[in-house]
Design an enzyme around this catalytic site. Structure first.
Site, PDB file in Angstrom:
ATOM      1  N   TRP A 118       0.818  -1.216   0.000  1.00 19.17           N
ATOM      2  CA  TRP A 118       0.000   0.000   0.000  1.00 19.17           C
ATOM      3  C   TRP A 118       0.847   1.258   0.000  1.00 19.17           C
ATOM      4  O   TRP A 118       0.528   2.234  -0.694  1.00 19.17           O
ATOM      5  CB  TRP A 118      -1.002  -0.012   1.158  1.00 19.17           C
ATOM      6  N   ASP A 208      -1.108   6.492   6.682  1.00 16.83           N
ATOM      7  CA  ASP A 208      -2.257   5.679   6.266  1.00 16.83           C
ATOM      8  C   ASP A 208      -2.525   4.682   7.392  1.00 16.83           C
ATOM      9  O   ASP A 208      -1.718   3.791   7.655  1.00 16.83           O
ATOM     10  CB  ASP A 208      -1.906   4.953   4.957  1.00 16.83           C
ATOM     11  N   LYS A 233     -12.380  -1.778   7.624  1.00 23.29           N
ATOM     12  CA  LYS A 233     -11.673  -2.807   8.406  1.00 23.29           C
ATOM     13  C   LYS A 233     -12.252  -2.828   9.824  1.00 23.29           C
ATOM     14  O   LYS A 233     -12.915  -3.767  10.204  1.00 23.29           O
ATOM     15  CB  LYS A 233     -10.176  -2.531   8.482  1.00 23.29           C
TER      16      LYS A 233
HETATM   17  C1  LIG Z   1      -3.476   0.046   4.336  1.00 20.74           C
HETATM   18  C2  LIG Z   1      -4.377   0.286   3.162  1.00 20.74           C
HETATM   19  N1  LIG Z   1      -4.284   1.451   2.512  1.00 20.74           N
HETATM   20  C3  LIG Z   1      -5.061   1.729   1.452  1.00 20.74           C
HETATM   21  C4  LIG Z   1      -5.974   0.811   0.989  1.00 20.74           C
HETATM   22  C5  LIG Z   1      -6.826   1.141  -0.197  1.00 20.74           C
HETATM   23  O1  LIG Z   1      -8.102   1.373   0.251  1.00 20.74           O
HETATM   24  P1  LIG Z   1      -9.373   1.431  -0.719  1.00 20.74           P
HETATM   25  O2  LIG Z   1      -9.553   0.088  -1.304  1.00 20.74           O
HETATM   26  O3  LIG Z   1     -10.456   1.856   0.212  1.00 20.74           O
HETATM   27  O4  LIG Z   1      -9.072   2.466  -1.737  1.00 20.74           O
HETATM   28  C6  LIG Z   1      -6.124  -0.414   1.641  1.00 20.74           C
HETATM   29  C7  LIG Z   1      -7.120  -1.405   1.186  1.00 20.74           C
HETATM   30  O5  LIG Z   1      -7.282  -2.464   1.683  1.00 20.74           O
HETATM   31  C8  LIG Z   1      -5.301  -0.677   2.762  1.00 20.74           C
HETATM   32  O6  LIG Z   1      -5.408  -1.838   3.417  1.00 20.74           O
END
Ligand SMILES: Cc1ncc(COP(=O)(O)O)c(C=O)c1O
Length: 408
Positions: A118, A208, A233
């Protein structure tokens, strides 16, 4: 046909929500507080929804002890939307602080800490948004890697000495918990915790927190400029993203754009617009916000606040990791994250050793016992047990019994 009680859902997100919250939400979906209308049928400008969103904000502020100089925003676009929004808003803020003539403009450095999939995606988006608007002109920004564990396949976190922060960076970006790889910054002061103390003065910190939000207190909340999390989550259904942002970063991106040399920010991504309109600039995702509000009430009322939640999450993680460590000694499984201090409390990743059929056998056996969604992310394979807030200690104990049985 299994009932909810017969299923143990270890999904990485969207993930399980507390049954009592869903029961209340189901009622609210049909007839919200005796209005004769469901929550999704009510105006987002009406008094009922206003109370929901204001309640969610107040409860989150209380749960995480968010100080008054930070705003809480509810928005859309997921974590991925924030990969873009943080770059756009912070480049605009940086430009307003540095209003030099376009000819003297120097693209600001953006420091990214890469600890898994991520943070790597966020970095790729910063690179994309930084590209010059036309050939032979300067880039908007210069994203750099301040530390990366890619060459070690994300199996550990950087040591303090492995970070290379730039004192001129506009911001430093990190992902607190990497959901796919199962790696998380520990909160005690051991070598792999995030090196807040080495961040140069004046450099903003962005985190994040999508997959560890409200699983325990946020370490050094006040050292961050922005913390964000997709809801799906620990907080609620997918569709809403929460931001905690320091108030001085709520800036007018249009004013910054007039100075040139920055990418324009779409209006729904401007934090100031969101804040000025109390997260209601345009129609918000009312149902995910409503369910998130119920989850926050549930956590505040039932679990002794964040410390209580942290306690249970610690127990769940310790139990599962110790079970897997024993199985590892018998060469039956292998934990993906080798640095035990960096193992995620939320996403426990491991592989089943032996022939490829063994993994299928493990997953088939799990399915028969009602253990759901244990297959690792499609990009890495293996097994991933996500043990978010709504996964009970009882479910984790049953999974451990199965692992012990499988590895006997
Ligand atoms: C740590 C993290 N950041 C960002 C994201 C991306 O999120 P989204 O799918 O809501 O765009 C996720 C998705 O699982 C994630 O686990």
């Amino acid at each position: 046909m299994p009932t909810r009680d017969q299923v143990h859902n270890f999904a990485a997100g969207p993930s399980p929500l507390p049954s009592n919250v869903l029961e209340e939400a189901a009622q609210g979906l049909l007839n919200y507080q005796d209005t004769g209308m469901g929550i999704c049928e009510l105006s987002h400008r009406g008094k009922e929804f206003k109370a929901v969103i204001e309640g969610a904000e107040a409860d989150l502020r209380k749960l995480l002890s968010i100080p008054d100089n930070y705003s809480i925003l509810f928005t859309q676009g997921g974590g991925t939307g924030q990969f873009s929004a943080v770059v756009l808003n912070l480049l605009a803020a940086h430009r307003l602080k540095n209003p030099v003539k376009a000819e003297e403009f120097k693209p600001p450095i953006l420091d990214y800490v890469l600890t898994g999939s991520w943070s790597s995606k966020a970095y790729a988006e910063a690179q994309r948004l930084s590209l010059p608007p036309f050939p032979n002109c300067p880039a908007f920004a210069e994203p750099r890697i301040a530390a990366s564990m890619k060459s070690e396949k994300w199996t550990r976190l950087p040591k303090k000495s492995e970070y290379n922060f730039n004192k001129e960076a506009a911001f430093i970006y990190y992902c607190e918990n990497e959901t796919i790889n199962g790696i998380e910054f520990p909160h005690n002061s051991i070598s792999s915790s995030f090196p807040f103390e080495n961040v140069p003065e004046g450099v903003e910190i962005i985190a994040d927190y999508s997959s560890s939000f409200i699983s325990r207190p946020i370490l050094n909340l006040e050292k961050h400029a922005i913390i964000y999390a997709g809801a799906q989550k620990n907080l609620g259904p997918s569709g809403v993203t929460v931001l905690i942002i320091r108030n001085d970063l709520l800036i007018d991106t249009t004013e910054a754009s007039k100075l040139g040399c920055i990418p324009h920010t779409p209006i729904t991504y401007e934090y100031k617009i969101l804040s000025d309109n109390k997260s209601l600039y345009n129609t918000p995702p009312t149902f995910p916000i409503y369910v998130s509000a119920l989850v926050l009430k549930h956590l505040l009322n039932n679990k002794g606040g964040l410390k209580g939640i942290e306690n249970i999450n610690k127990q769940k993680a310790e139990l599962l990791y110790s079970t897997l460590e024993s199985a590892e000694k018998k060469n039956k499984v292998k934990l993906v994250v080798r640095d035990e201090n960096a193992r995620s409390w939320m996403n426990v990743t491991f592989t089943i050793e032996g022939s490829p059929e063994e993994e299928k056998k493990f997953l088939d056996g799990a399915e028969k016992r009602g253990f759901k969604q244990l297959k690792g992310h499609r990009s890495v394979g293996g097994i991933r047990a996500s043990i978010y807030n709504a996964v009970t200690l009882e479910s984790v104990k049953l999974l451990c019994d199965y692992i012990n049985e499988f590895c006997a």
